[in-house]
Design a protein around this motif. Sequence first.
Motif, PDB file in Angstrom:
ATOM      1  N   ALA A  42       0.833  -1.215   0.000  1.00 37.55           N
ATOM      2  CA  ALA A  42       0.000   0.000   0.000  1.00 37.55           C
ATOM      3  C   ALA A  42       0.863   1.259   0.000  1.00 37.55           C
ATOM      4  CB  ALA A  42      -0.935  -0.008   1.209  1.00 37.55           C
ATOM      5  N   TRP A  43       1.961   1.231   0.732  1.00 32.28           N
ATOM      6  CA  TRP A  43       2.868   2.376   0.757  1.00 32.28           C
ATOM      7  C   TRP A  43       3.607   2.522  -0.571  1.00 32.28           C
ATOM      8  CZ3 TRP A  43       3.707   6.252   4.285  1.00 32.28           C
ATOM      9  CH2 TRP A  43       3.013   6.140   5.495  1.00 32.28           C
ATOM     10  N   GLN A  44       3.883   1.395  -1.237  1.00 31.91           N
ATOM     11  CA  GLN A  44       4.532   1.485  -2.542  1.00 31.91           C
ATOM     12  C   GLN A  44       3.611   2.160  -3.561  1.00 31.91           C
ATOM     13  OE1 GLN A  44       7.319  -1.295  -3.987  1.00 31.91           O
ATOM     14  NE2 GLN A  44       7.217  -2.627  -2.181  1.00 31.91           N
ATOM     15  N   ILE A  45       2.306   1.881  -3.472  1.00 37.12           N
ATOM     16  CA  ILE A  45       1.361   2.533  -4.383  1.00 37.12           C
ATOM     17  C   ILE A  45       1.396   4.043  -4.171  1.00 37.12           C
ATOM     18  CG2 ILE A  45      -1.096   2.828  -4.900  1.00 37.12           C
ATOM     19  CD1 ILE A  45      -1.404  -0.190  -4.320  1.00 37.12           C
ATOM     20  N   LEU A  46       1.451   4.470  -2.908  1.00 38.50           N
ATOM     21  CA  LEU A  46       1.495   5.904  -2.608  1.00 38.50           C
ATOM     22  C   LEU A  46       2.798   6.536  -3.081  1.00 38.50           C
ATOM     23  CD1 LEU A  46       0.253   8.404  -1.156  1.00 38.50           C
ATOM     24  CD2 LEU A  46       1.446   7.635   0.916  1.00 38.50           C
ATOM     25  N   LEU A  47       3.922   5.881  -2.798  1.00 35.48           N
ATOM     26  CA  LEU A  47       5.231   6.488  -3.055  1.00 35.48           C
ATOM     27  C   LEU A  47       5.729   6.295  -4.484  1.00 35.48           C
ATOM     28  CD1 LEU A  47       6.864   5.493   0.309  1.00 35.48           C
ATOM     29  CD2 LEU A  47       6.935   7.813  -0.601  1.00 35.48           C
ATOM     30  N   LEU A  48       5.434   5.159  -5.087  1.00 37.83           N
ATOM     31  CA  LEU A  48       5.987   4.841  -6.391  1.00 37.83           C
ATOM     32  C   LEU A  48       5.012   5.083  -7.535  1.00 37.83           C
ATOM     33  CD1 LEU A  48       7.894   1.524  -5.568  1.00 37.83           C
ATOM     34  CD2 LEU A  48       8.619   3.883  -5.261  1.00 37.83           C
ATOM     35  N   GLY A  49       3.745   5.283  -7.205  1.00 40.30           N
ATOM     36  CA  GLY A  49       2.754   5.505  -8.241  1.00 40.30           C
ATOM     37  C   GLY A  49       2.843   6.903  -8.835  1.00 40.30           C
ATOM     38  N   ASP A  50       2.191   7.088  -9.989  1.00 38.58           N
ATOM     39  CA  ASP A  50       2.242   8.390 -10.652  1.00 38.58           C
ATOM     40  C   ASP A  50       0.950   9.190 -10.490  1.00 38.58           C
ATOM     41  OD1 ASP A  50       0.568   6.967 -12.285  1.00 38.58           O
ATOM     42  OD2 ASP A  50       1.798   7.117 -14.088  1.00 38.58           O
ATOM     43  N   GLY A  51       0.128   8.786  -9.509  1.00 39.14           N
ATOM     44  CA  GLY A  51      -1.098   9.532  -9.238  1.00 39.14           C
ATOM     45  C   GLY A  51      -0.852  10.709  -8.304  1.00 39.14           C
ATOM     46  N   SER A  52      -1.884  11.525  -8.113  1.00 32.04           N
ATOM     47  CA  SER A  52      -1.780  12.717  -7.281  1.00 32.04           C
ATOM     48  C   SER A  52      -1.798  12.362  -5.796  1.00 32.04           C
ATOM     49  CB  SER A  52      -2.944  13.656  -7.576  1.00 32.04           C
ATOM     50  OG  SER A  52      -3.101  14.598  -6.542  1.00 32.04           O
ATOM     51  N   PRO A  53      -0.754  12.714  -5.033  1.00 27.40           N
ATOM     52  CA  PRO A  53      -0.780  12.440  -3.590  1.00 27.40           C
ATOM     53  C   PRO A  53      -1.890  13.221  -2.891  1.00 27.40           C
ATOM     54  CG  PRO A  53       1.093  13.830  -4.155  1.00 27.40           C
ATOM     55  CD  PRO A  53       0.500  13.366  -5.458  1.00 27.40           C
ATOM     56  N   THR A  54      -2.172  14.433  -3.354  1.00 28.33           N
ATOM     57  CA  THR A  54      -3.249  15.211  -2.737  1.00 28.33           C
ATOM     58  C   THR A  54      -4.567  14.464  -2.852  1.00 28.33           C
ATOM     59  OG1 THR A  54      -2.096  17.228  -3.415  1.00 28.33           O
ATOM     60  CG2 THR A  54      -4.363  17.463  -2.680  1.00 28.33           C
ATOM     61  N   ARG A  55      -4.833  13.940  -4.029  1.00 28.83           N
ATOM     62  CA  ARG A  55      -6.061  13.168  -4.248  1.00 28.83           C
ATOM     63  C   ARG A  55      -6.046  11.885  -3.425  1.00 28.83           C
ATOM     64  NH1 ARG A  55     -11.351  12.880  -5.024  1.00 28.83           N
ATOM     65  NH2 ARG A  55     -11.997  11.311  -6.551  1.00 28.83           N
ATOM     66  N   HIS A  56      -4.917  11.190  -3.374  1.00 32.54           N
ATOM     67  CA  HIS A  56      -4.820   9.962  -2.590  1.00 32.54           C
ATOM     68  C   HIS A  56      -5.101  10.219  -1.116  1.00 32.54           C
ATOM     69  CE1 HIS A  56      -1.996   7.930  -5.766  1.00 32.54           C
ATOM     70  NE2 HIS A  56      -3.257   7.878  -6.104  1.00 32.54           N
ATOM     71  N   LEU A  57      -4.531  11.292  -0.588  1.00 31.13           N
ATOM     72  CA  LEU A  57      -4.732  11.607   0.825  1.00 31.13           C
ATOM     73  C   LEU A  57      -6.202  11.897   1.121  1.00 31.13           C
ATOM     74  CD1 LEU A  57      -1.599  13.861   1.482  1.00 31.13           C
ATOM     75  CD2 LEU A  57      -1.916  11.452   2.100  1.00 31.13           C
ATOM     76  N   GLN A  58      -6.850  12.567   0.208  1.00 26.68           N
ATOM     77  CA  GLN A  58      -8.271  12.873   0.398  1.00 26.68           C
ATOM     78  C   GLN A  58      -9.104  11.596   0.400  1.00 26.68           C
ATOM     79  OE1 GLN A  58      -9.550  16.416  -1.640  1.00 26.68           O
ATOM     80  NE2 GLN A  58     -11.515  15.506  -2.180  1.00 26.68           N
ATOM     81  N   LEU A  59      -8.787  10.677  -0.495  1.00 27.22           N
ATOM     82  CA  LEU A  59      -9.515   9.414  -0.552  1.00 27.22           C
ATOM     83  C   LEU A  59      -9.250   8.562   0.688  1.00 27.22           C
ATOM     84  CD1 LEU A  59      -8.920   8.524  -4.312  1.00 27.22           C
ATOM     85  CD2 LEU A  59     -11.057   9.314  -3.274  1.00 27.22           C
ATOM     86  N   LEU A  60      -8.014   8.579   1.181  1.00 28.22           N
ATOM     87  CA  LEU A  60      -7.670   7.782   2.356  1.00 28.22           C
ATOM     88  C   LEU A  60      -8.375   8.277   3.613  1.00 28.22           C
ATOM     89  CD1 LEU A  60      -3.815   7.266   1.862  1.00 28.22           C
ATOM     90  CD2 LEU A  60      -5.573   5.485   1.832  1.00 28.22           C
ATOM     91  N   THR A  61      -8.363   9.584   3.826  1.00 31.71           N
ATOM     92  CA  THR A  61      -8.864  10.132   5.083  1.00 31.71           C
ATOM     93  C   THR A  61     -10.346  10.443   5.064  1.00 31.71           C
ATOM     94  OG1 THR A  61      -8.405  12.431   4.449  1.00 31.71           O
ATOM     95  CG2 THR A  61      -6.611  11.189   5.496  1.00 31.71           C
ATOM     96  N   GLY A  62     -10.926  10.584   3.880  1.00 30.26           N
ATOM     97  CA  GLY A  62     -12.320  10.978   3.798  1.00 30.26           C
ATOM     98  C   GLY A  62     -12.542  12.447   4.094  1.00 30.26           C
TER      99      GLY A  62
END
Length: 205
Positions: A42-62
């Motif tokens: 799961a951390w590799q998806i966050l760190l190594l992926g090419d998606g937006s971290p801002t968007r990922h954080l919003q989806l994770l935390t709600g």
Amino acid sequence: MTVTFKPSDITLPKTWHSLKPLWQGDETAVQEGLPHSQLAPAWQILLLGDGSPTRHLQLLTGERTEVDVIDMSPIGLDPDNAPAQLQVVPGPRLRRQVWLRTASGQRLAYATSWWEASHVDDYLQNRSIPIWASLARLRTELYRDVQGLYYGHSPELEKAFGQPGPFWGRHYLFWHHGQPFTLIYEVFSPYLERYLGPTSLSERE
């Protein structure tokens, strides 16, 4: 997505917060991935992926991901102790530092970015909102090119996050129309373990 602009409660030096690495990896590590005993999937998806971290954080935390801008400094052609890839970003340059946090105030990440000063307004028409939001509004097509990984310490970030290190971070280039236009260095808070689980599978044993 709402934004506030306020001074950090951390005294900001005339520099930025880089990690003192215990380990670091280059593009090969990014492309091949890391052993799960070192960095969980799961951390590799966050760190190594090419998606937006801002968007990922919003989806994770709600919660909305909000930005506290703590620095917008012209640095000219100074190398600024940045990763070597800074040299491909045309100068003179502007350095931007932010905290990424939930709407309720929990800091999740720290980011520094370097921009060509004469074109920063082309991409950040509102400099106080997340980069992802700015580029999405412009429908900007881009490529996030992750160049390096870090695992290390920063007393300043430990104090800012309210979490003990070491921390995971990365740096990457944004490309648009075949040209690099900004370099970004990000560090993530271990607070995210409550959503992603431990950073390594060995921690679960």
